[in-house]
Design a protein around this motif. Structure first.
Motif: not given
Length: 606
Positions: A75, A77, A241, A315-317, A319-320
């Motif tokens: 993964s 970015p 998440f 997906y990182d958004n 979790q943020a």
């Protein structure tokens, strides 16, 4: 004496046919055949979770090749790409490849997958071509890997469904059985991507199965259990998440939950209008649809320059958002850019899913609402916004509620999720005729109703609709008299039951019978009992469900069916097609006639 024996044999035959066609009443109609489907679903579950793992790796591989030139599935970015301004062209190239694959491979890879799966179920006898099972995940990986703002759930639902359908096509199965395995593969694939087995089952029930029966639920549940059990071998076992915030229940809090649901419902309506508005604009372009994904890719590339976090699955958004790590300006930027590029890209007909973008857009909306209402609880409102946006846009509130629970592992959020998802669902069903999923199906000329209710035919028995006063003909009547009756009398019916002196049913006679006898020079001195006794006649009994009778009438193409007592074969009534329609009229009356019985009693008493 011989005639009496023939009549007895005929009545015995009638009794056997009634016994064979009339089954005992039960809550569910299920046969041991479901065990075979459950065994097949085990294999389909393994195929679904494996396809989910392969699709996730394909997406990462395509993304790394496109933005880093590296052959790896790690993964990385998108924002860290060394390409600089040239990265604008990556989504364009990806869109062009997808357009070419759709043009020369299969047009069914266009879109986000779920409408295509529904269409295959409703109009394609649950048969999906093998090339779709290959091209759909490949095109989705290219589309998402090149920056497309999509999720993997739509493609995996289509891919898992295609694998289930292909597996089913290897065996002699009915269309409904193929549908069950298709949906089992789709649910297993979704379980593999998100690790949400219960939500996957509910998605199958709310969106794909179009029924609530053990024959379909049990195999789908087995496929999901298999996928969830084997998923830890391929994916991390923890919830995708994590949200560990506290939930406080109060009247004011409940109002805020409903409020964020209503805002998500408004967002759902706006997004649906935006997506199909973009599709309508693409339809007006004077070029072939093969080029549309490349044009949409240009908008995606420009949006990626403005907000790189809006590209890809993102997906990182999520979790943020659930960790309350985004400031106000970042939330607004993510919300606007993601909504615009997703709507344009989806409207262009490229390949990608809807669920992850809906979660991000809904989460951003919820977080913004939380910053205004209670900044300390912005993460909780982000969670509610995610689920409510999903429930409102896809018209699947139960799926969205459980999805939010399983996605975060926070069971304390159940009540807020129910309130938010119900509010969003209520808003969209009142404002929009169709969802973002069914609108595409409707544009292809098919209507889809998603309301489920108990079939009134399965609640009413024959004795409740039959006509008790029956016009009959005597068994002793000769063929000559019958011909005269049908040719000189003003008939009320096309067919008549025949009874003996004791009122016992002997057979049926119709206009077609009389015409055949006339043309064949039938012996006109014999009685109706002699000529009709051995003939197969569809009959029913008072306690048979009308639904079962209607099925048999349709199969035999019979318009009138005698009702007999099962013990002595005495004719007690008759059921015609028009009698079945009265059930529908009664249902409409229950829907539209409003009464106030208690008020009427009070007025009468006073």
């Amino acid at each position: 004496m011989k005639e009496d024996e023939e009549h007895s044999a005929a009545r015995a035959d009638i009794g056997r046919r009634v016994a064979s066609s009339y089954s005992p009443l039960a809550d569910f109609r299920v046969s041991p055949r479901v065990l075979t489907l459950i065994a097949m679903a085990i294999a389909v579950g393994l195929l679904g979770v494996t396809a989910a793992w392969m699709l996730s790796k394909l997406i990462s591989l395509a993304s790394n090749l496109a933005y880093y030139g590296r052959w790896t599935s790690d993964s990385l970015p998108v924002a860290g790409t060394p390409l600089g301004p040239m990265r604008i062209l990556i989504p364009v190239i990806g869109g062009l490849i997808v357009g070419i694959m759709a043009k020369f491979g299969s047009e069914k890879i266009r879109g986000h997958g779920i409408p295509e799966a529904i269409e295959a179920i409703l109009n394609g006898n649950s048969r999906i071509q093998p090339k779709v099972a290959i091209l759909k995940p490949l095109s989705s990986a290219i589309s998402i890997g090149s920056g497309g703002p999509f999720g993997a759930e739509g493609p995996i639902i289509m891919t898992g469904g295609a694998l289930g359908s292909l597996f089913a096509q290897l065996f002699h199965l009915t269309s409904n059985e193929r549908k069950t395995l298709l949906v089992a593969g789709a649910a297993a694939g979704m379980t593999g991507i998100f690790g949400t087995p219960v939500a996957a089952i509910l998605l199958a029930v709310e969106l794909l199965l179009f029924e609530w029966r053990p024959r379909s639920f049990l195999p789908v549940a087995m496929a999901v259990v298999v996928a969830a059990s084997t998923r830890p071998l391929l994916f991390p076992p923890a919830p995708l998440f994590v949200y560990g915030g506290d939930i406080h229940v109060s009247v004011l809090a409940a109002c805020s939950w409903i409020g964020v649901g209503l805002i998500a419902g408004m967002g759902s309506a706006a997004l649906t209008a935006l997506v199909y508005g973009c599709e309508d604009l693409f339809q007006k372009l004077p070029i072939h649809w093969m080029w549309w994904p490349a044009i949409g890719g240009l908008i995606v590339g420009l949006g990626g320059v403005i907000e790189p976090a809006a590209l890809g699955v993102g997906y990182d958004n999520l979790q943020a958002l659930l960790s309350n790590r985004l400031a106000l300006d970042a939330l607004v930027l993510l919300l606007v850019v993601k909504a615009v590029i997703w709507s344009v890209a989806l409207g262009s007909g490229t390949s990608g899913g809807v669920l992850a973008p809906l979660l991000i857009i809904g989460g951003a909306l919820g977080a913004l609402f939380g910053l205004l209402v209670s900044p300390a609880d912005a993460a909780m409102f982000a969670l509610l916004g995610m689920a409510a946006m999903m429930g409102g846009t896809m018209r699947s509130p139960l799926t969205a509620t459980v999805f939010g629970l399983e996605l975060t592992g926070n069971m304390h959020a159940l009540l807020p999720l129910v309130a938010a998802c119900a509010a969003a669902h209520g808003f969209t069903v009142l404002v929009l005729k169709r969802s973002i999923l069914t609108e595409r199906i409707a544009r292809r000329g098919h209507h889809l109703s998603r309301e489920y209710s108990v079939d009134p035919f399965e609640q009413v028995r024959v004795k409740d609709v039959m006509v008790g006063t029956v016009d009959t003909l005597p068994a002793a009547m000769t063929v000559s008299s019958a011909i005269e009756f049908f040719t000189t009398t003003e008939l009320r019916h096309k067919s008549y039951p025949i009874t003996d002196p004791q009122g016992k049913f002997v057979g049926m006679i119709s206009r077609a019978d009389v015409l055949r006898w006339t043309m064949n020079n039938q012996d006109r001195l014999i009685s109706l009992a002699e000529i009709t006794g051995p003939e197969e006649v569809l009959v029913t009994v008072p306690d048979e469900l009308v639904g079962s009778l209607a099925d048999r009438m349709s199969h035999s193409d019979v318009g009138r069916v005698p009702v007999i007592q099962p013990d002595d074969h005495r004719l007690i009534g008759i059921v015609a097609r028009k009698d079945l329609l009265r059930i529908r009229a009664s249902l409409l009356a229950h829907e539209h006639e409003r009464t106030a019985p208690l008020r009427a009693r009070i007025v009468k008493a006073s």
